[in-house]
Design an enzyme around this catalytic site. Sequence first.
Site, PDB file in Angstrom:
ATOM      1  N   GLU A 249       0.828  -1.407   0.062  1.00  0.00           N
ATOM      2  CA  GLU A 249      -0.043  -0.115  -0.058  1.00  0.00           C
ATOM      3  C   GLU A 249       0.729   1.284  -0.084  1.00  0.00           C
ATOM      4  O   GLU A 249       0.471   2.292  -0.259  1.00  0.00           O
ATOM      5  CB  GLU A 249      -0.793   0.222   1.220  1.00  0.00           C
ATOM      6  CG  GLU A 249      -2.274   0.724   0.962  1.00  0.00           C
ATOM      7  CD  GLU A 249      -3.201   1.104   2.309  1.00  0.00           C
ATOM      8  OE1 GLU A 249      -2.786   0.746   3.166  1.00  0.00           O
ATOM      9  OE2 GLU A 249      -4.422   1.250   1.839  1.00  0.00           O
ATOM     10  N   SER A 379      -4.190   1.656  13.106  1.00  0.00           N
ATOM     11  CA  SER A 379      -4.640   2.979  13.580  1.00  0.00           C
ATOM     12  C   SER A 379      -3.827   4.056  13.648  1.00  0.00           C
ATOM     13  O   SER A 379      -2.587   3.852  13.509  1.00  0.00           O
ATOM     14  CB  SER A 379      -5.289   2.259  14.789  1.00  0.00           C
ATOM     15  OG  SER A 379      -4.224   2.473  15.816  1.00  0.00           O
TER      16      SER A 379
HETATM   17  C1  LIG Z   1     -14.229  -0.407   8.463  1.00  0.00           C
HETATM   18  C2  LIG Z   1     -13.349  -1.401   8.794  1.00  0.00           C
HETATM   19  C3  LIG Z   1     -13.165  -2.415   7.851  1.00  0.00           C
HETATM   20  C4  LIG Z   1     -12.004  -3.353   8.380  1.00  0.00           C
HETATM   21  N1  LIG Z   1     -11.836  -4.315   7.342  1.00  0.00           N
HETATM   22  C5  LIG Z   1     -10.859  -5.367   7.772  1.00  0.00           C
HETATM   23  C6  LIG Z   1     -10.491  -6.390   7.017  1.00  0.00           C
HETATM   24  O1  LIG Z   1     -11.121  -6.456   5.854  1.00  0.00           O
HETATM   25  N2  LIG Z   1      -9.862  -7.416   7.215  1.00  0.00           N
HETATM   26  C7  LIG Z   1      -9.235  -7.243   8.451  1.00  0.00           C
HETATM   27  O2  LIG Z   1      -8.516  -8.203   8.697  1.00  0.00           O
HETATM   28  N3  LIG Z   1      -9.356  -6.391   9.516  1.00  0.00           N
HETATM   29  C8  LIG Z   1     -10.243  -5.459   9.107  1.00  0.00           C
HETATM   30  N4  LIG Z   1     -10.512  -4.356  10.002  1.00  0.00           N
HETATM   31  C9  LIG Z   1      -9.850  -4.392  11.287  1.00  0.00           C
HETATM   32  C10 LIG Z   1      -8.788  -3.295  11.716  1.00  0.00           C
HETATM   33  O3  LIG Z   1      -7.621  -3.550  10.956  1.00  0.00           O
HETATM   34  C11 LIG Z   1      -8.725  -3.429  13.123  1.00  0.00           C
HETATM   35  O4  LIG Z   1      -9.985  -2.968  13.668  1.00  0.00           O
HETATM   36  C12 LIG Z   1      -7.460  -2.524  13.526  1.00  0.00           C
HETATM   37  O5  LIG Z   1      -6.339  -3.225  13.346  1.00  0.00           O
HETATM   38  C13 LIG Z   1      -7.605  -2.239  14.950  1.00  0.00           C
HETATM   39  O6  LIG Z   1      -7.669  -3.489  15.940  1.00  0.00           O
HETATM   40  P1  LIG Z   1      -8.928  -3.507  17.090  1.00  0.00           P
HETATM   41  O7  LIG Z   1     -10.065  -3.127  16.377  1.00  0.00           O
HETATM   42  O8  LIG Z   1      -8.528  -4.572  17.499  1.00  0.00           O
HETATM   43  O9  LIG Z   1      -8.589  -2.331  18.013  1.00  0.00           O
HETATM   44  P2  LIG Z   1      -7.365  -2.418  19.170  1.00  0.00           P
HETATM   45  O10 LIG Z   1      -6.148  -2.861  18.470  1.00  0.00           O
HETATM   46  O11 LIG Z   1      -7.952  -3.288  20.397  1.00  0.00           O
HETATM   47  O12 LIG Z   1      -7.238  -0.904  19.557  1.00  0.00           O
HETATM   48  C14 LIG Z   1      -8.142  -0.094  20.470  1.00  0.00           C
HETATM   49  C15 LIG Z   1      -7.389   1.188  20.730  1.00  0.00           C
HETATM   50  O13 LIG Z   1      -6.101   0.870  21.309  1.00  0.00           O
HETATM   51  C16 LIG Z   1      -5.208   1.752  20.421  1.00  0.00           C
HETATM   52  N5  LIG Z   1      -3.904   0.906  20.481  1.00  0.00           N
HETATM   53  C17 LIG Z   1      -3.797  -0.442  19.944  1.00  0.00           C
HETATM   54  N6  LIG Z   1      -2.288  -0.857  20.319  1.00  0.00           N
HETATM   55  C18 LIG Z   1      -1.641   0.421  20.695  1.00  0.00           C
HETATM   56  C19 LIG Z   1      -0.527   0.334  20.976  1.00  0.00           C
HETATM   57  N7  LIG Z   1       0.551  -0.106  20.907  1.00  0.00           N
HETATM   58  N8  LIG Z   1      -0.145   1.966  21.210  1.00  0.00           N
HETATM   59  C20 LIG Z   1      -1.062   2.925  21.514  1.00  0.00           C
HETATM   60  N9  LIG Z   1      -2.305   2.505  21.221  1.00  0.00           N
HETATM   61  C21 LIG Z   1      -2.656   1.220  20.754  1.00  0.00           C
HETATM   62  C22 LIG Z   1      -5.682   1.651  18.863  1.00  0.00           C
HETATM   63  O14 LIG Z   1      -5.284   2.754  18.227  1.00  0.00           O
HETATM   64  C23 LIG Z   1      -7.187   2.078  19.292  1.00  0.00           C
HETATM   65  O15 LIG Z   1      -7.441   3.173  19.521  1.00  0.00           O
HETATM   66  C24 LIG Z   1     -11.496  -3.296   9.389  1.00  0.00           C
HETATM   67  C25 LIG Z   1     -11.982  -2.262  10.579  1.00  0.00           C
HETATM   68  C26 LIG Z   1     -12.777  -1.459  10.071  1.00  0.00           C
HETATM   69  C27 LIG Z   1     -13.160  -0.392  11.278  1.00  0.00           C
END
Ligand SMILES: Cc1cc2nc3c(=O)[nH]c(=O)nc-3n(C[C@H](O)[C@H](O)[C@H](O)COP(=O)(O)OP(=O)(O)OC[C@H]3O[C@@H](n4cnc5c(N)ncnc54)[C@H](O)[C@@H]3O)c2cc1C
Lengths: 396, 358
Positions: A249, A379
């Site tokens: 990407e 994120s």
């Molecule tokens: C619209 C949409 C489409 C998506 N499509 C796909 C897809 O097609 N395939 C797929 O595999 N996934 C997909 N995702 C998933 C996406 O990749 C994850 O939501 C993302 O990686 C964040 O993981 P989580 O949701 O578990 O949040 P978490 O990792 O639990 O994060 C929660 C919060 O903690 C913060 N955080 C986490 N780790 C840290 C760190 N080390 N330091 C500071 N802050 C941190 C994050 O920024 C966030 O604000 C999609 C998500 C969305 C919203």
Amino acid sequence: MDLRFSKEDEDFRSEFQAWLAINLPQEMRAPEFWRGKSDDEQFQIRRDWEAGKAEAGYCGIQWPTEYGGRGGTPTMKAIYDEELAKANAPRSVNPLGLAFLGPTVMAIGTDEQKRDIIKPLLHTETIWCQGFSEPGAGSDLAALQMKADQRGDDYILNGQKIWTTNAMHGDKIFTLARTSPSEGSRHAGISMLLVDMHQPGVEARPLKQITGESEFGEVFFTDALCPTAEVLGGEGNGWQTAMLLLSFERGSSAIGQYTEFRHQWDLVANLAQQLERDGQKAAKDPVLRQKLAASLVDLECLKYHSWHILTQTSQGKDLGAEASMTKMMWSETFRKVSDTYEAVLGTAFQVPDPQPGLSLEELTTMALWSRSCTIWGGSQQVQRSIVAERVLGLPR
Amino acid sequence: MKFQLTDEQRALQDAVRSYLRDKFGPQQIREVYDNPDTDGVPASLWKALGEQGWLAVLVPEAHDGMGLGLLDAAVIARTLGAGTVPSPWLGTILVGEAVRLAGSDEQKKAVLPRLAAGETKGAAALLPTGSLTGVPATTTNGTLTGNLGLVEYAGVADTLVVAAQDGLYLVDPADATITPHASLDRTVRLATVVLDGAPGERLENSSPGVLEEVLDRAAILAANDLVGVARKALSDTVEYDKTRVQFGKPVGSFQAIKHHLADLHLGITMAEHAATYAAHAFDVDAADKHLAASIAKTKAGDVASEATGAMIQYHGGIGYTWEHDSHFYLKRAKRLEYQYGDASQHRERIARLMLDSA
Ligand SMILES: Cc1cc2nc3c(=O)[nH]c(=O)nc-3n(C[C@H](O)[C@H](O)[C@H](O)COP(=O)(O)OP(=O)(O)OC[C@H]3O[C@@H](n4cnc5c(N)ncnc54)[C@H](O)[C@@H]3O)c2cc1C
């Protein structure tokens, strides 16, 4: 400094514009066209349109011709993205396959994989999902738990993926699973598997998003089968394969995003000139003027940045971790434009049709959607860490 | 499509940088800082600026200049900003620009070659104090009257360029009442300038359009100085926080700090793009050049203010001392942030350009 495109590039632009003028019906460019149509109906229309576009040769712009691509330059790809956005063309139905899987298969796939995957992907015959995230593994992808145990010529998959874009429309899914115990390193023992979603062991369930749509869903694997030949990048190399895949990407110039968000800003500015606030047009309100200008400042900076990226990639430079800045910039700018939209509407943000003849469903959906873009694909917080550590060199 | 400096522009940047590294570093700056009663123009520095052609960039070759573009001048401004370099460089460039754009052939011939060579110094009074609109002086029967407020380096200038309601004027400082004034940022010298029926020479091709153009060019050069300041403030802070250890770790490993620094890096990168594009937009007379100027000044002012504040904060106590360079950057940023329109004033101008024309 020379911001003009070459004659060949401009020729390509004119040719594509001419094709769009004929092949993208005016009614499809208007938001009303999509209203009242179900998710499935909308998806099918987009799928058919994209197939026609591919048939006409407007696909895989930067992909080599031997794979059915156009063999074009990064600039042509940017022009293509820009023209699609300008024309309000339907979004791709295969964004994850095109951005990630295709380039990875071309780089490290077997001959069979190249033959079987690329053409159907380009022509939307196969819709690909990305199955990375799990309930317990989001930002921390290496925490993934899905198991794939080998039995004869198959892997038997058990586990769950979540937030899977296009889960309800997917034909196949490239996914990460544990094919052997991770000895010591969490990154070991993972493989990238290419799994058929049309089988009894795979069940996709929709998840309703804050927009009310269900573009993503959950995918459950219960003794699902995947032939051992369908490993991409070799068994046990899943982590490396995933990192390579995500790196594709990086070349994105974000000119398509700029064009799209700038169009939204123009609509918001137009709304500010229509709607009343404190007895005058919202566009006369000094605070809203500051907000509108501030979001335009960032938008135009995004445009300059996309020129910068294009310059770098045209010269064959790998952007490396700098690519995280592009993602941060476009997603934050999108948020800012959406914030401005919300502020211009004020109380009217609560209703889809604040005035007779004024329907804002699509803009409101976009404003909500902008909140997801700072989460998926790494994120904002994760991107900041990448930029801090790998661009600025700050310690972990 | 090439959005990048040319090899020549990069060479120019390197030349200014290496001059500053070898001949005019922190120690020389500190001398200017700690001796506020001096004129703030170290002779060796001024001589070098003249000899190297860094005052001649925008002067046409026909008038003994280099005939380069605003982007070349911007490259110099940015490097001078990064070095927090004193001198009436900007004022001299702006007098030159006013004469180049609004002067008659005779006026150009009389003024430009000497400015380009560094034989004369210039100072500019183009706006009423704190405003981005209006003019600071009024003319009656060919003489100028007005309190021009604080003008940078008016005390050493050989020529003042002054905006009045009917055009741009050259004024001899000997005909003005000039009173030196203390400046918070000591990489500059300030003086108040009062005109009371002072004779002035009108630049013959003056027009509101030319004044706007000179002001935009001033804002763009200030924006480039500011991004130079911001970038240096950030990189010094990153270096310090890589090595300063607290709680057994480098403080730069704490997310509260590193995430903010990442945001700043992004913001400064955007401001650099904007400051570069705006200068280029004037060189090619782009349709959006006025918009680009305001975008550059807004973005540069905002990030420089934030980055120089962060510099002090993320150095801790040492950053709050006179001995540390942090305050050079902070004070320079604070000076330029408000000059030729601050971020809010330029946002309002953007709103005028984009919302009111329809
Ligand atoms: C619209 C949409 C489409 C998506 N499509 C796909 C897809 O097609 N395939 C797929 O595999 N996934 C997909 N995702 C998933 C996406 O990749 C994850 O939501 C993302 O990686 C964040 O993981 P989580 O949701 O578990 O949040 P978490 O990792 O639990 O994060 C929660 C919060 O903690 C913060 N955080 C986490 N780790 C840290 C760190 N080390 N330091 C500071 N802050 C941190 C994050 O920024 C966030 O604000 C999609 C998500 C969305 C919203």
